[in-house]
Design a protein around this motif. Structure first.
Motif, PDB file in Angstrom:
ATOM      1  N   MET A  55       0.824  -1.213   0.000  1.00  8.08           N
ATOM      2  CA  MET A  55       0.000   0.000   0.000  1.00  8.08           C
ATOM      3  C   MET A  55       0.852   1.255   0.000  1.00  8.08           C
ATOM      4  SD  MET A  55      -3.373  -0.076   2.368  1.00  8.08           S
ATOM      5  CE  MET A  55      -2.737  -0.707   3.900  1.00  8.08           C
ATOM      6  N   ARG A  56       1.908   1.220   0.833  1.00  4.70           N
ATOM      7  CA  ARG A  56       2.730   2.423   1.026  1.00  4.70           C
ATOM      8  C   ARG A  56       4.175   2.071   0.711  1.00  4.70           C
ATOM      9  NH1 ARG A  56      -0.721   1.760   5.539  1.00  4.70           N
ATOM     10  NH2 ARG A  56      -2.441   3.202   5.376  1.00  4.70           N
ATOM     11  N   GLU A  98       6.814   3.595   0.437  1.00  4.76           N
ATOM     12  CA  GLU A  98       7.927   4.225   1.134  1.00  4.76           C
ATOM     13  C   GLU A  98       8.234   3.523   2.466  1.00  4.76           C
ATOM     14  OE1 GLU A  98       5.005   5.436   0.501  1.00  4.76           O
ATOM     15  OE2 GLU A  98       4.136   6.312   2.294  1.00  4.76           O
ATOM     16  N   ILE A 135      14.330   5.171  11.541  1.00  6.55           N
ATOM     17  CA  ILE A 135      13.099   4.355  11.430  1.00  6.55           C
ATOM     18  C   ILE A 135      12.004   4.791  12.396  1.00  6.55           C
ATOM     19  CG2 ILE A 135      14.233   2.272  10.528  1.00  6.55           C
ATOM     20  CD1 ILE A 135      14.020   1.188  13.476  1.00  6.55           C
ATOM     21  N   GLY A 136      12.170   5.949  13.048  1.00  2.06           N
ATOM     22  CA  GLY A 136      11.184   6.364  14.046  1.00  2.06           C
ATOM     23  C   GLY A 136       9.995   7.111  13.473  1.00  2.06           C
ATOM     24  N   ASP A 137       9.366   6.574  12.453  1.00  2.00           N
ATOM     25  CA  ASP A 137       8.138   7.191  11.937  1.00  2.00           C
ATOM     26  C   ASP A 137       7.291   6.158  11.209  1.00  2.00           C
ATOM     27  OD1 ASP A 137       9.157   6.804   9.411  1.00  2.00           O
ATOM     28  OD2 ASP A 137       9.938   8.833   9.222  1.00  2.00           O
ATOM     29  N   ASP A 138       6.259   6.627  10.524  1.00  2.20           N
ATOM     30  CA  ASP A 138       5.339   5.679   9.897  1.00  2.20           C
ATOM     31  C   ASP A 138       5.873   5.077   8.598  1.00  2.20           C
ATOM     32  OD1 ASP A 138       3.664   5.849  11.987  1.00  2.20           O
ATOM     33  OD2 ASP A 138       2.168   7.126  11.023  1.00  2.20           O
ATOM     34  N   THR A 139       7.018   5.559   8.115  1.00  6.99           N
ATOM     35  CA  THR A 139       7.648   4.827   7.019  1.00  6.99           C
ATOM     36  C   THR A 139       8.640   3.820   7.605  1.00  6.99           C
ATOM     37  OG1 THR A 139       9.565   6.277   6.745  1.00  6.99           O
ATOM     38  CG2 THR A 139       7.561   6.905   5.588  1.00  6.99           C
ATOM     39  N   PHE A 165       7.044   2.268  13.066  1.00  4.44           N
ATOM     40  CA  PHE A 165       5.663   2.519  13.495  1.00  4.44           C
ATOM     41  C   PHE A 165       4.659   2.342  12.357  1.00  4.44           C
ATOM     42  CE2 PHE A 165       8.272   5.285  16.354  1.00  4.44           C
ATOM     43  CZ  PHE A 165       8.228   4.397  17.416  1.00  4.44           C
ATOM     44  N   GLY A 166       5.155   2.185  11.146  1.00  3.35           N
ATOM     45  CA  GLY A 166       4.256   1.941  10.024  1.00  3.35           C
ATOM     46  C   GLY A 166       3.840   0.483   9.945  1.00  3.35           C
ATOM     47  N   CYS A 167       4.629  -0.385  10.547  1.00  5.11           N
ATOM     48  CA  CYS A 167       4.341  -1.822  10.487  1.00  5.11           C
ATOM     49  C   CYS A 167       3.022  -2.108  11.179  1.00  5.11           C
ATOM     50  CB  CYS A 167       5.467  -2.600  11.147  1.00  5.11           C
ATOM     51  SG  CYS A 167       5.048  -4.307  11.502  1.00  5.11           S
ATOM     52  N   MET A 168       2.123  -2.799  10.487  1.00  4.46           N
ATOM     53  CA  MET A 168       0.813  -3.097  11.051  1.00  4.46           C
ATOM     54  C   MET A 168       0.729  -4.522  11.596  1.00  4.46           C
ATOM     55  SD  MET A 168      -1.690  -0.881   8.603  1.00  4.46           S
ATOM     56  CE  MET A 168      -1.765  -2.012   7.230  1.00  4.46           C
ATOM     57  N   SER A 169       1.877  -5.131  11.802  1.00  9.93           N
ATOM     58  CA  SER A 169       1.943  -6.476  12.399  1.00  9.93           C
ATOM     59  C   SER A 169       1.101  -7.498  11.646  1.00  9.93           C
ATOM     60  CB  SER A 169       1.516  -6.443  13.866  1.00  9.93           C
ATOM     61  OG  SER A 169       2.188  -5.422  14.542  1.00  9.93           O
ATOM     62  N   ARG A 201      10.290  -1.979  17.944  1.00  8.21           N
ATOM     63  CA  ARG A 201       9.186  -1.080  18.235  1.00  8.21           C
ATOM     64  C   ARG A 201       9.249  -0.629  19.697  1.00  8.21           C
ATOM     65  NH1 ARG A 201       4.050  -0.227  15.850  1.00  8.21           N
ATOM     66  NH2 ARG A 201       4.102  -2.061  14.543  1.00  8.21           N
ATOM     67  N   LYS A 260      14.250  14.231  14.315  1.00  7.65           N
ATOM     68  CA  LYS A 260      12.984  13.626  13.944  1.00  7.65           C
ATOM     69  C   LYS A 260      11.954  13.831  15.041  1.00  7.65           C
ATOM     70  CE  LYS A 260      11.966   9.559  11.264  1.00  7.65           C
ATOM     71  NZ  LYS A 260      12.842   9.690  10.122  1.00  7.65           N
ATOM     72  N   PRO A 285       5.507  10.337  16.072  1.00 11.29           N
ATOM     73  CA  PRO A 285       5.151   9.004  15.574  1.00 11.29           C
ATOM     74  C   PRO A 285       5.214   7.943  16.674  1.00 11.29           C
ATOM     75  CG  PRO A 285       6.561  10.098  14.002  1.00 11.29           C
ATOM     76  CD  PRO A 285       6.503  10.995  15.212  1.00 11.29           C
ATOM     77  N   ASP A 325       1.833   6.035  18.116  1.00 14.97           N
ATOM     78  CA  ASP A 325       1.751   4.573  18.091  1.00 14.97           C
ATOM     79  C   ASP A 325       1.396   4.041  19.476  1.00 14.97           C
ATOM     80  OD1 ASP A 325       1.962   2.313  16.358  1.00 14.97           O
ATOM     81  OD2 ASP A 325       3.754   1.708  17.467  1.00 14.97           O
ATOM     82  N   LYS A 350      -4.126   4.380   9.465  1.00 17.39           N
ATOM     83  CA  LYS A 350      -3.763   3.090   8.874  1.00 17.39           C
ATOM     84  C   LYS A 350      -4.697   2.678   7.748  1.00 17.39           C
ATOM     85  CE  LYS A 350      -0.698   2.716  12.109  1.00 17.39           C
ATOM     86  NZ  LYS A 350       0.738   2.615  11.876  1.00 17.39           N
ATOM     87  N   GLN A 370      -4.470   2.448  -3.041  1.00 16.77           N
ATOM     88  CA  GLN A 370      -4.010   1.662  -1.898  1.00 16.77           C
ATOM     89  C   GLN A 370      -5.028   0.588  -1.532  1.00 16.77           C
ATOM     90  OE1 GLN A 370      -2.891   4.056   1.449  1.00 16.77           O
ATOM     91  NE2 GLN A 370      -1.132   4.956   0.390  1.00 16.77           N
ATOM     92  N   VAL A 395      -4.807  -2.203  -4.152  1.00 20.06           N
ATOM     93  CA  VAL A 395      -3.567  -2.971  -4.003  1.00 20.06           C
ATOM     94  C   VAL A 395      -3.685  -3.924  -2.818  1.00 20.06           C
ATOM     95  CG1 VAL A 395      -1.163  -2.781  -3.265  1.00 20.06           C
ATOM     96  CG2 VAL A 395      -1.985  -1.374  -5.138  1.00 20.06           C
ATOM     97  N   ARG A 428      -3.398  -8.640  18.068  1.00 19.32           N
ATOM     98  CA  ARG A 428      -2.383  -7.888  17.359  1.00 19.32           C
ATOM     99  C   ARG A 428      -1.516  -7.074  18.324  1.00 19.32           C
ATOM    100  NH1 ARG A 428      -4.814  -6.114  13.134  1.00 19.32           N
ATOM    101  NH2 ARG A 428      -3.721  -7.603  11.880  1.00 19.32           N
TER     102      ARG A 428
END
Ligand code: HEM
Ligand code: SF4
Ligand code: SF4
Ligand code: FES
Lengths: 244, 287
Positions: A170-171, A173, A203-207, A210-214, A236, B37, B41, B45, B118, B125, B128, B207
């Motif tokens: 989906m993303r 990036e 890696i401290g953002d949604d790319t 934190f972007g990982c949806m498990s 995480r 940064k 985020p 989370d 999300k 998207q 996909v 989850r």
């Protein structure tokens, strides 16, 4: 059990053909091969190329699950063709190139380019302020630690986890499990002087983490059985602690 | 020596999606920017997980309280008055219930807002992911899709329910609730809400454990299998309990339909023994 008595199976390889350079749009093409004892998809594809269509494109180097070049979608799931036995699959086998990566043609994709981009983006090399003395004996490392680093270093960059990850699809990036695994690997390495704050920058953002949806498809499809589930959860926690 | 690139991709959220290598390669050549940064985020989370956990725990408690109707009308009546503070205040105060509902609603809205990040952001998207899911036929990927849709349904179902409780806290009681559910036609909504919330909550808790590596133990694969069983058991148990309770209200609502609107007066209007304390449960809100 009576496979021998009923003769070898006739297999159909349904392959998604295409050639971006020649402007050939993706289309399915069927090839028929006779199954042989201990046949892998590597063997079957070579047979197709030798006897049916010499123009068929696919990548192999080691045919032993080491080089990571033969990743493809096998019946829709990412896997290594050289490690897939035809006897574990039905008589109709669909093969498609891995998504996400740049398509070269047919089953061949440019994983290298993507991997290189990820390596540069995540700076997956040892960051050290020490001058390296190439003649000196390396500082010894605890065997357990070396073992733990090696465990994560077993990644062969085949791209299966990338293709299996719905988040990354989906993303685009998103760094993906392979990127996070590499960060986990360098984080373990005592020669790398980067702190969690430095890794957070990467890696401290949604790319990143934190972007990982498990969804854990990465973990489930990794042909090398890397502990991606636990490594991502671990990172995480570390990155959340670093950022909170 | 230390990493000094600014965030990748996210710094240009409106840039069209392009193959990663070029983007990454450009990053590598960029002049190092000393931009720290954002901490957000990480916080978002954590907040998403915390809000989900809070809602799921609230849900568990809520389901047990509501199912007290299966014991008796008086039991439910006692529970309802308890939350109005009947047992420690001079008289029941329904606004206490509104306060609790207000808190839950706030967390609910916050959780929905966080979870929205999300959702597939556009049709590309969406398509996909749908195709990916169909092709991969992978359990946990499918679960996320279910979580997405149940979460989406909760936007509406949950809001209607919470708004009702927020504005009419005094109308929680055996007859009052049963009338709302049957005569007030709320049962179809509650039926859908029950399925959506139980499925969503159980997948969410599952989850949550995987995401943060809780209970990993020595054999994470075995833990994951056990968690999956626990998730299903959670869904089935609370769906069963919820359906039984809803059915009880519906039956009561049908029986009470011709007297709809009449308030419930407990059978034993004196006192009920709850634990070691004597509670006067006959006192009604507002006299
Ligand atoms: C408007 C209502 C809601 C929406 C739109 C919604 C949506 C979502 C979505 C899309 C996720 C997945 C997030 C991800 O993959 O990272 C999620 C996670 C979760 N939800 Fe909800 N949800 C809602 C209400 C609820 C309620 C009422 C509960 C309580 C039962 C709940 C419990 C959870 C839990 C425990 C998680 C896991 C948290 C995490 O992954 O960090 N949600 N929600
Ligand atoms: S982590 Fe596994 S699936 Fe991913 S690239 Fe490495 S070996 Fe392949
Ligand atoms: S756990 Fe899921 S979202 Fe995270 S990297 Fe793996 S496949 Fe992608
Ligand atoms: S050919 Fe090397 S991994 Fe398959």
């Amino acid at each position: 059990m009576n496979a021998a008595s009923s003769g070898p199976r006739a297999l159909t390889l349904r392959i998604l053909r295409s050639s971006p350079t020649e402007g050939i749009a993706p289309h399915w093409q069927d090839f028929h091969v006779e199954e042989a004892e201990g046949m892998t998809l590597f063997i079957a594809l070579n047979e197709v190329r030798e006897t049916l269509d010499p123009a068929l494109q696919f990548d192999f180097v080691c045919r032993a699950g080491i080089c990571g070049s033969c990743g493809m979608l096998i019946n829709g799931k990412p896997g290594l063709a050289c490690r897939s036995l035809t006897r574990d699959l039905g008589a109709l086998i669909t093969l498609a190139p891995l998504p996400v990566f740049e398509l070269i043609g047919d089953l061949s994709v440019n994983t290298g380019k993507w991997m290189r981009g990820t390596a540069e983006r995540l700076e997956t090399w040892i960051h050290s302020s020490q001058e390296v003395d190439l003649t000196a004996v390396e500082t010894p490392m605890e065997p357990e630690l070396a073992e733990a680093i090696y465990e994560l270093d077993r990644c062969i960059e085949c791209g299966c986890c990338v293709a299996g990850c719905g988040t990354l699809r989906m993303r685009e990036e998103f760094v993906g499990a392979i990127g996070l695994n590499k960060i986990a690997r360098f984080r373990l390495d005592p020669r790398d002087e980067r702190s969690d704050d430095d890794f957070y920058q990467l890696i401290g953002d949604d790319t990143g983490v934190f972007g990982c949806m498990s969804l854990l498809a990465c973990h489930d499809v990794c042909p090398k059985g890397l502990p991606l589930q636990t490594q991502i959860a671990f990172l995480r926690r570390k990155m959340a602690a670093s950022g909170a | 020596m230390d990493s000094s690139f600014d965030s990748s991709g996210i710094a240009r959220p409106l840039a069209p999606v392009r193959p990663l290598p070029e983007a990454a390669a450009r990053q590598a050549q960029a002049v190092p920017l000393r931009v720290r940064k954002s901490r957000w985020p990480a916080r978002l989370d954590l907040l998403q997980s915390a809000s989900g956990l809070f809602l799921a725990l609230f849900l568990v408690g809520h389901m047990f309280f509501v199912s007290s109707i299966l014991i008796s009308k008086d039991a439910f009546y006692a529970v309802a008055r308890f939350f109005e503070g009947a047992y420690f205040l001079a008289e029941p105060r329904p606004w206490l219930v509104s306060g609790v509902v207000g808190l839950v609603l706030t967390v609910f809205v916050a959780h929905a807002w966080l979870a929205m990040r999300k959702f597939p952001a556009n049709f590309r998207q969406y398509k996909v992911f749908a195709e990916h899911k169909a092709q991969l036929r992978h359990g946990d990927t499918g679960l996320w899709w279910i979580q997405l849709w149940t979460g989406f349904a909760l936007f509406f179902l949950g809001t209607v329910h919470l708004y009702g409780m927020l504005t009419q806290p005094e109308l929680i009681g055996p007859y009052e609730s049963a009338d709302r559910i049957w005569t007030g036609n709320m049962w179809p909504l509650y039926l859908l809400l029950l399925f959506a919330v139980e499925v969503h909550g159980s997948i969410g808790l599952y989850r949550l454990a995987l995401k943060w590596g809780w209970l990993e133990g020595r054999d994470p694969a075995a833990t994951r299998r056990r968690l999956r069983v626990a998730k299903t058991a959670f869904s089935v148990f609370f769906l069963g309990l919820g359906l039984a309770s809803l059915l009880a209200y519906v039956q009561l609502g049908i029986a009470h339909a011709d007297k709809a609107g009449e308030r419930y007066v407990p059978q034993r209007a004196a006192a009920v023994k709850l634990g070691e304390l004597e509670f006067a449960v006959s006192r009604r809100p507002g006299g």
